[in-house]
Write an enzyme that holds these catalytic residues in place. Structure first.
Site, mmCIF file in Angstrom:
data_model
loop_
_atom_site.group_PDB
_atom_site.id
_atom_site.type_symbol
_atom_site.label_atom_id
_atom_site.label_comp_id
_atom_site.label_asym_id
_atom_site.label_seq_id
_atom_site.Cartn_x
_atom_site.Cartn_y
_atom_site.Cartn_z
ATOM 1 N N SER A 53 0.774 -1.244 0.000
ATOM 2 C CA SER A 53 0.000 0.000 0.000
ATOM 3 C C SER A 53 0.804 1.292 0.000
ATOM 4 O O SER A 53 0.211 2.364 -0.124
ATOM 5 C CB SER A 53 -0.965 0.008 1.192
ATOM 6 O OG SER A 53 -2.075 -0.830 0.930
ATOM 7 N N LYS A 60 0.118 3.701 -2.788
ATOM 8 C CA LYS A 60 -0.913 4.735 -2.756
ATOM 9 C C LYS A 60 -0.295 6.132 -2.771
ATOM 10 O O LYS A 60 -0.961 7.103 -3.163
ATOM 11 C CB LYS A 60 -1.807 4.552 -1.535
ATOM 12 C CG LYS A 60 -2.697 3.299 -1.587
ATOM 13 C CD LYS A 60 -3.534 3.147 -0.336
ATOM 14 C CE LYS A 60 -4.588 2.057 -0.469
ATOM 15 N NZ LYS A 60 -4.028 0.695 -0.429
ATOM 16 N N SER A 82 -5.959 3.122 4.615
ATOM 17 C CA SER A 82 -5.425 2.363 3.480
ATOM 18 C C SER A 82 -6.534 1.717 2.657
ATOM 19 O O SER A 82 -6.426 0.566 2.217
ATOM 20 C CB SER A 82 -4.433 1.290 3.956
ATOM 21 O OG SER A 82 -3.530 0.951 2.934
#
Length: 409
Positions: free
Chosen positions: A99, A102, A156
């Site tokens: 993640s 991102k 997240s």
């Protein structure tokens, strides 16, 4: 006995000093699936930021205290203001991002979307891996863009990642893929040569990679954004209730424990998938310096990802200001190199054409061999002059010119 270390010196590199293993704690590794096969390494890409960074092992300033022993497979510490790389472990080694990817979505789209704009969630936005992290968007629900960014950064949310990517790509059914393509273009413009995105969220995808160095380049762009700094420092946020479908509102929290426990923390991003293991990006400011720590392929014991990031930040802040084993390349330098390469290619092509014309003159347009050589020499000299000018301009530029805006408190 002193510990041998690779240092940021072209001489050291030319002597082919053996790579120094990165310090690791003695812990049993949990079972995990095999790591994906990375792309073939390119020597030029491995040396971006300086020749000492072209290593799979440890590179730290000569005479410095040893860095902390971490389970992270690769890591890097850099100064976001000056761009100095303070130390690293395999900075250009390909890793899977989870993640922390991102942040690349934010670097690509955060300036394109009005945070006050309202949007409606579609079925495709919730097309995420079962059991993966989601902030709790509902199909047909209406949310502001700022709420989506908070859901992305604090919780997240992979559902928020899909929604933001779709909107940034125009809002249509192909919007998400357009944004993924834009993310890859953005990475290339930053000089992040080991980065290739397949999903906007960091959920695993075949051929998806990044590196500790690339994450620092991406983080430098992100932390220069006031909106990004605001989002990642937010501790709690509210998901609004929905009328159709009828769903109650709720509060969600920031999962990055650095902002609760580390003095001067500016925030960052956590990440985990079974394949990628733990990844982390965290930044903090102290005594006028702003450092970032990036790490990939870590385990949660004996230290969690954010704790490993905190240990790296402590180590970096203990080094004297100005310490460096390399540098973070700037987008301006990437663009200048691309222009120089283009001019060189055009010059080489023109020189080759002139030589052919000289060898096979055709009427009044034919060139003599001497004239062809003269043209070729002139054209080849052009990119060299451009490169010298660009280097001179970079030397004259004050380091303060590249500092990001002062982070919000």
């Amino acid at each position: 006995m002193a510990v041998s270390r690779a240092v940021a010196s072209p001489v050291a590199v030319s002597q082919a000093i053996a790579e120094v293993p990165c310090p690791k704690p003695k812990v049993a590794k949990p079972s995990a699936p095999p790591r994906p096969v990375p792309p073939a390494e390119v020597a030029e890409d491995m040396a971006v930021g300086g020749p000492a960074l072209a290593t799979h092992g440890l590179v730290v300033p000569e005479g410095s205290a040893g860095p902390p022993a971490l389970t992270a497979t690769t890591w890097l510490v850099a100064d976001l203001g000056t761009g100095e790389v303070l130390g690293a472990c395999g900075p250009h080694v390909h890793q899977t991002p989870a993640s922390v990817q991102k942040m690349l979505l934010a670097a690509t789209a955060i300036d394109q979307l009005d945070p006050a704009r309202k949007m409606t969630v579609t079925d495709g936005d919730l097309d995420i891996e079962p059991g993966s992290s989601a902030v709790g968007l509902v199909v047909g629900g209406t949310y502001s863009i700022s709420t989506l960014w908070l859901g992305l950064m604090l919780n997240s949310g992979n559902d928020a990642a899909n929604a933001l990517a779709r909107l940034a790509g125009g809002g249509g059914p192909d919007g998400l893929q357009k944004t993924v393509a834009a993310m890859n273009a953005r990475a290339a413009s930053l000089g992040a040569r080991q980065t290739h995105a397949v999903t906007p969220s960091g959920l695993d995808g075949q051929g998806q990679f990044t590196s500790a160095y690339d994450l620092a380049l991406i983080a430098r762009v992100c932390f220069a954004s006031a909106d990004f700094r605001k989002y990642v420092l937010t501790k709690t946020a509210q998901m609004p209730a929905q009328k159709k479908p009828k769903v109650g509102g709720f509060q969600f929290q920031n999962e990055n424990k650095l902002i609760y426990n580390y003095p001067g923390a500016l925030g960052g991003k956590t990440g985990f998938t079974t394949l990628a293991r733990h990844s982390y990006v965290g930044a903090a400011t102290r005594n006028g310096r702003t450092l970032v720590a990036t790490l990939l392929g870590a385990e949660a014991r004996p230290l969690r990802g954010w704790e490993q990031g905190a240990a790296l930040l402590d180590w970096g802040f203990a080094l004297p200001a100005g310490t460096s084993v390399g540098k973070l390349i700037t987008p301006e330098e990437v663009a200048a190199a691309a222009r120089a390469s283009s001019v060189t290619t055009e010059a080489t092509s023109a020189a080759g054409g002139a030589a052919v014309q000289a060898a096979h003159p055709s009427g009044p347009t034919g060139l003599t061999v001497v004239a062809a050589v003269s043209v070729a020499a002139t054209l080849i000299a052009i990119p060299l002059l451009l490169l010298l000018t660009q280097r001179r301009q970079r030397r004259q530029r004050s380091p303060a010119d590249q500092r990001p805006p002062t982070p919000a408190a």
